[in-house]
Design a protein around this motif. Structure first.
Motif, mmCIF file in Angstrom:
data_model
loop_
_atom_site.group_PDB
_atom_site.id
_atom_site.type_symbol
_atom_site.label_atom_id
_atom_site.label_comp_id
_atom_site.label_asym_id
_atom_site.label_seq_id
_atom_site.Cartn_x
_atom_site.Cartn_y
_atom_site.Cartn_z
ATOM 1 N N PRO A 247 0.800 -1.231 0.000
ATOM 2 C CA PRO A 247 0.000 0.000 0.000
ATOM 3 C C PRO A 247 0.830 1.278 0.000
ATOM 4 C CG PRO A 247 -0.891 -1.593 1.552
ATOM 5 C CD PRO A 247 0.417 -2.137 1.093
ATOM 6 N N ASP A 248 2.063 1.215 0.530
ATOM 7 C CA ASP A 248 2.875 2.431 0.595
ATOM 8 C C ASP A 248 3.929 2.503 -0.512
ATOM 9 O OD1 ASP A 248 4.406 0.365 1.611
ATOM 10 O OD2 ASP A 248 5.322 1.571 3.195
ATOM 11 N N LEU A 249 3.788 1.679 -1.578
ATOM 12 C CA LEU A 249 4.703 1.759 -2.710
ATOM 13 C C LEU A 249 4.457 3.066 -3.455
ATOM 14 C CD1 LEU A 249 6.804 0.471 -4.629
ATOM 15 C CD2 LEU A 249 4.894 -0.594 -5.847
ATOM 16 N N ARG A 250 5.530 3.827 -3.656
ATOM 17 C CA ARG A 250 5.408 5.128 -4.309
ATOM 18 C C ARG A 250 6.028 5.157 -5.698
ATOM 19 N NH1 ARG A 250 2.086 5.167 -1.207
ATOM 20 N NH2 ARG A 250 1.902 6.342 0.747
ATOM 21 N N ALA A 251 7.091 4.357 -5.923
ATOM 22 C CA ALA A 251 7.779 4.415 -7.209
ATOM 23 C C ALA A 251 8.542 3.123 -7.458
ATOM 24 C CB ALA A 251 8.743 5.599 -7.245
ATOM 25 N N VAL A 252 8.771 2.841 -8.743
ATOM 26 C CA VAL A 252 9.586 1.698 -9.165
ATOM 27 C C VAL A 252 10.548 2.198 -10.232
ATOM 28 C CG1 VAL A 252 9.625 -0.548 -10.299
ATOM 29 C CG2 VAL A 252 7.795 -0.004 -8.665
ATOM 30 N N PHE A 253 11.845 1.913 -10.018
ATOM 31 C CA PHE A 253 12.858 2.180 -11.035
ATOM 32 C C PHE A 253 13.331 0.831 -11.544
ATOM 33 C CE2 PHE A 253 17.087 2.961 -12.681
ATOM 34 C CZ PHE A 253 16.928 4.165 -13.384
ATOM 35 N N LEU B 73 0.294 -2.538 -11.513
ATOM 36 C CA LEU B 73 0.546 -1.544 -10.468
ATOM 37 C C LEU B 73 -0.538 -0.471 -10.466
ATOM 38 C CD1 LEU B 73 4.391 -0.895 -10.862
ATOM 39 C CD2 LEU B 73 3.265 -2.042 -8.941
ATOM 40 N N PRO B 74 -0.824 0.119 -9.321
ATOM 41 C CA PRO B 74 -1.737 1.257 -9.290
ATOM 42 C C PRO B 74 -1.189 2.422 -10.106
ATOM 43 C CG PRO B 74 -1.310 0.432 -7.071
ATOM 44 C CD PRO B 74 -0.327 -0.244 -7.977
ATOM 45 N N GLU B 75 -2.087 3.244 -10.658
ATOM 46 C CA GLU B 75 -1.639 4.372 -11.460
ATOM 47 C C GLU B 75 -0.914 5.422 -10.633
ATOM 48 O OE1 GLU B 75 -4.592 6.090 -13.905
ATOM 49 O OE2 GLU B 75 -4.964 4.255 -15.056
ATOM 50 N N THR B 76 -1.036 5.363 -9.326
ATOM 51 C CA THR B 76 -0.346 6.326 -8.476
ATOM 52 C C THR B 76 1.141 6.048 -8.317
ATOM 53 O OG1 THR B 76 -0.992 5.005 -6.557
ATOM 54 C CG2 THR B 76 -2.401 6.891 -7.133
ATOM 55 N N VAL B 77 1.588 4.879 -8.767
ATOM 56 C CA VAL B 77 2.996 4.503 -8.637
ATOM 57 C C VAL B 77 3.778 5.041 -9.834
ATOM 58 C CG1 VAL B 77 4.638 2.592 -8.498
ATOM 59 C CG2 VAL B 77 2.441 2.449 -7.306
ATOM 60 N N VAL B 78 4.829 5.807 -9.568
ATOM 61 C CA VAL B 78 5.684 6.336 -10.623
ATOM 62 C C VAL B 78 6.622 5.234 -11.104
ATOM 63 C CG1 VAL B 78 7.436 8.055 -11.202
ATOM 64 C CG2 VAL B 78 5.603 8.635 -9.592
ATOM 65 N N VAL B 79 6.650 4.991 -12.394
ATOM 66 C CA VAL B 79 7.528 3.983 -12.984
ATOM 67 C C VAL B 79 8.478 4.667 -13.955
ATOM 68 C CG1 VAL B 79 7.673 1.875 -14.347
ATOM 69 C CG2 VAL B 79 5.773 2.196 -12.752
ATOM 70 N N LEU C 247 10.382 1.942 -4.040
ATOM 71 C CA LEU C 247 10.601 2.938 -2.997
ATOM 72 C C LEU C 247 9.282 3.176 -2.280
ATOM 73 C CD1 LEU C 247 12.332 3.954 -5.791
ATOM 74 C CD2 LEU C 247 13.370 5.337 -3.994
ATOM 75 N N TYR C 248 9.323 3.145 -0.941
ATOM 76 C CA TYR C 248 8.098 3.096 -0.148
ATOM 77 C C TYR C 248 8.075 4.205 0.906
ATOM 78 C CZ TYR C 248 8.088 -1.685 -2.010
ATOM 79 O OH TYR C 248 8.108 -2.778 -2.832
ATOM 80 N N GLY C 249 6.855 4.674 1.192
ATOM 81 C CA GLY C 249 6.656 5.595 2.301
ATOM 82 C C GLY C 249 6.275 6.994 1.858
ATOM 83 N N ASP C 250 5.777 7.774 2.806
ATOM 84 C CA ASP C 250 5.297 9.115 2.510
ATOM 85 C C ASP C 250 6.415 10.134 2.350
ATOM 86 O OD1 ASP C 250 2.679 8.224 2.609
ATOM 87 O OD2 ASP C 250 2.475 8.651 4.760
ATOM 88 N N ALA C 251 7.625 9.799 2.774
ATOM 89 C CA ALA C 251 8.712 10.787 2.727
ATOM 90 C C ALA C 251 9.373 10.872 1.360
ATOM 91 C CB ALA C 251 9.765 10.462 3.786
ATOM 92 N N VAL C 252 9.360 9.798 0.599
ATOM 93 C CA VAL C 252 10.084 9.795 -0.657
ATOM 94 C C VAL C 252 9.366 10.665 -1.689
ATOM 95 C CG1 VAL C 252 8.930 7.730 -1.625
ATOM 96 C CG2 VAL C 252 11.277 8.327 -2.316
ATOM 97 N N ARG C 253 10.160 11.370 -2.472
ATOM 98 C CA ARG C 253 9.655 12.225 -3.533
ATOM 99 C C ARG C 253 10.301 11.777 -4.839
ATOM 100 N NH1 ARG C 253 6.744 13.015 0.040
ATOM 101 N NH2 ARG C 253 6.207 14.963 1.089
ATOM 102 N N GLY D 29 2.971 11.659 -12.197
ATOM 103 C CA GLY D 29 4.148 12.046 -12.953
ATOM 104 C C GLY D 29 4.313 11.269 -14.236
ATOM 105 N N ARG D 30 3.200 10.738 -14.775
ATOM 106 C CA ARG D 30 3.249 9.981 -16.023
ATOM 107 C C ARG D 30 2.395 10.718 -17.060
ATOM 108 N NH1 ARG D 30 2.244 3.784 -13.981
ATOM 109 N NH2 ARG D 30 3.109 3.988 -11.922
ATOM 110 N N PRO D 31 2.878 11.796 -17.642
ATOM 111 C CA PRO D 31 2.023 12.626 -18.474
ATOM 112 C C PRO D 31 1.741 12.073 -19.858
ATOM 113 C CG PRO D 31 4.239 13.509 -18.443
ATOM 114 C CD PRO D 31 4.219 12.358 -17.472
ATOM 115 N N ASP D 32 2.472 11.072 -20.306
ATOM 116 C CA ASP D 32 2.295 10.580 -21.664
ATOM 117 C C ASP D 32 1.290 9.441 -21.711
ATOM 118 O OD1 ASP D 32 5.691 10.909 -21.496
ATOM 119 O OD2 ASP D 32 4.480 12.206 -22.771
#
Length: 288
Positions: free
Chosen positions: A119-125, A146-152, A184-190, A264-267
């Motif tokens: 639930p706290d996954l924010r991004a995947v590189f 993945l949820p659309e809220t996750v930045v890939v 990358l997980y948690g509310d602190a990561v940007r 952050g996925r504008p395309d």
């Protein structure tokens, strides 16, 4: 977040010692000329210096460090997060390239997403072999699960203009046919994945402190070949547009992952990701 970027060439490391940043919350990004899988010294020194860290990286068609574009080197970023959790996921595929139909790569993308899900996954590189793995299918399988809220973001490993062999770090070792990813997980990561024209010039409020941002620039190798004299100016302009003190690394790839709509996925009108071969993509990492 504590951050250091450095490089290794025939003359050794760009600084006399590797920074003492090892922890379970340390991310080591490594982008290197293809021959570094045979010359293990630099990779082994990184593995020994950061035994608890999460490693992601692979071979390139040119390396970026700060404002410089180079060949035949290794560039690395070592980032120790304070409040961000990391998790690695890897895979090794048997199929060969897009001609295989991509079924195995799509399934591998879904499996990676399942492994990283939280639930706290924010991004995947993510990085993958640029020759033997169908990158489009892999990315589709990853983002469909993945949820659309996750930045890939991420890219395909390169091999100069040879298209002979590429590798990525699978369990810290350079491997062909491989895929490596970090969640990358948690509310602190940007984390933001943007086109260069969308790069913000400064940050305020609860954003990262100045100098605590890592910028990862990834471009298709076709862009470098089309504009060989402009490459250094382009990466210098990218860094100049970011907050003062931002550190930048990156590489030229066989395809950069372009973001989808949301987070952050504008395309992509249908929300899917795709690979770009002629544009520069920028991923920024920081903590609030």
């Amino acid at each position: 977040m504590k951050l250091c970027t450095l490089s290794h060439s025939k003359s050794g490391w760009s600084q006399p010692w590797l920074p003492a940043l090892d922890s379970e919350q340390t991310l080591v990004l490594v982008f290197a000329a293809p021959g570094f899988d045979e010359e293990e010294t630099a990779l082994e020194e990184l593995r020994r210096a950061y035994p608890r860290a999460t490693f992601v990286g692979g071979s390139t068609s040119g390396e970026i460090l700060g404002t410089s574009v180079r060949d035949g080197t290794l560039v690395a970023a070592v980032a120790r997060f304070e409040k961000t959790r990391l998790r690695a996921a890897t895979a090794t595929l048997q199929e060969t390239g897009a001609k295989s139909g991509g079924a195995e790569a799509y399934a591998a993308g879904g499996a990676l997403a399942d492994e990283l899900a939280s639930p706290d996954l924010r991004a995947v590189f993510v990085m993958c072999d640029g020759i033997h793995v169908d990158g489009e299918a892999l990315v589709s399988g990853l983002v469909d699960a993945l949820p659309e809220t996750v930045v890939v973001s991420g890219g395909l490993a390169g091999d100069g203009d040879r298209f002979d062999r590429t590798w990525v770090l699978v369990d810290r070792q350079p491997r062909a046919h491989g895929v490596c990813a970090v969640g990358l997980y948690g509310d602190a990561v940007r984390v933001e994945a943007v086109e260069p024209l969308k790069v913000p010039r400064d940050r305020t409020g609860d954003g990262p402190r100045r100098g605590d941002m890592l910028a990862v620039a990834i471009s298709g190798v076709g862009r470098r070949h089309a504009l060989p004299d402009a490459a250094p100016d382009e990466v210098a302009a990218l860094l100049a547009a970011l907050p003062h003190g931002t550190q930048q690394i990156g590489f030229y790839s066989y395809g950069a992952i372009a973001p989808r709509a949301g987070a952050g996925r504008p395309d992509g009108e249908n929300g899917s990701l795709h690979l770009q071969h002629a544009t520069m993509r920028l991923t920024t990492l920081a903590e609030a």
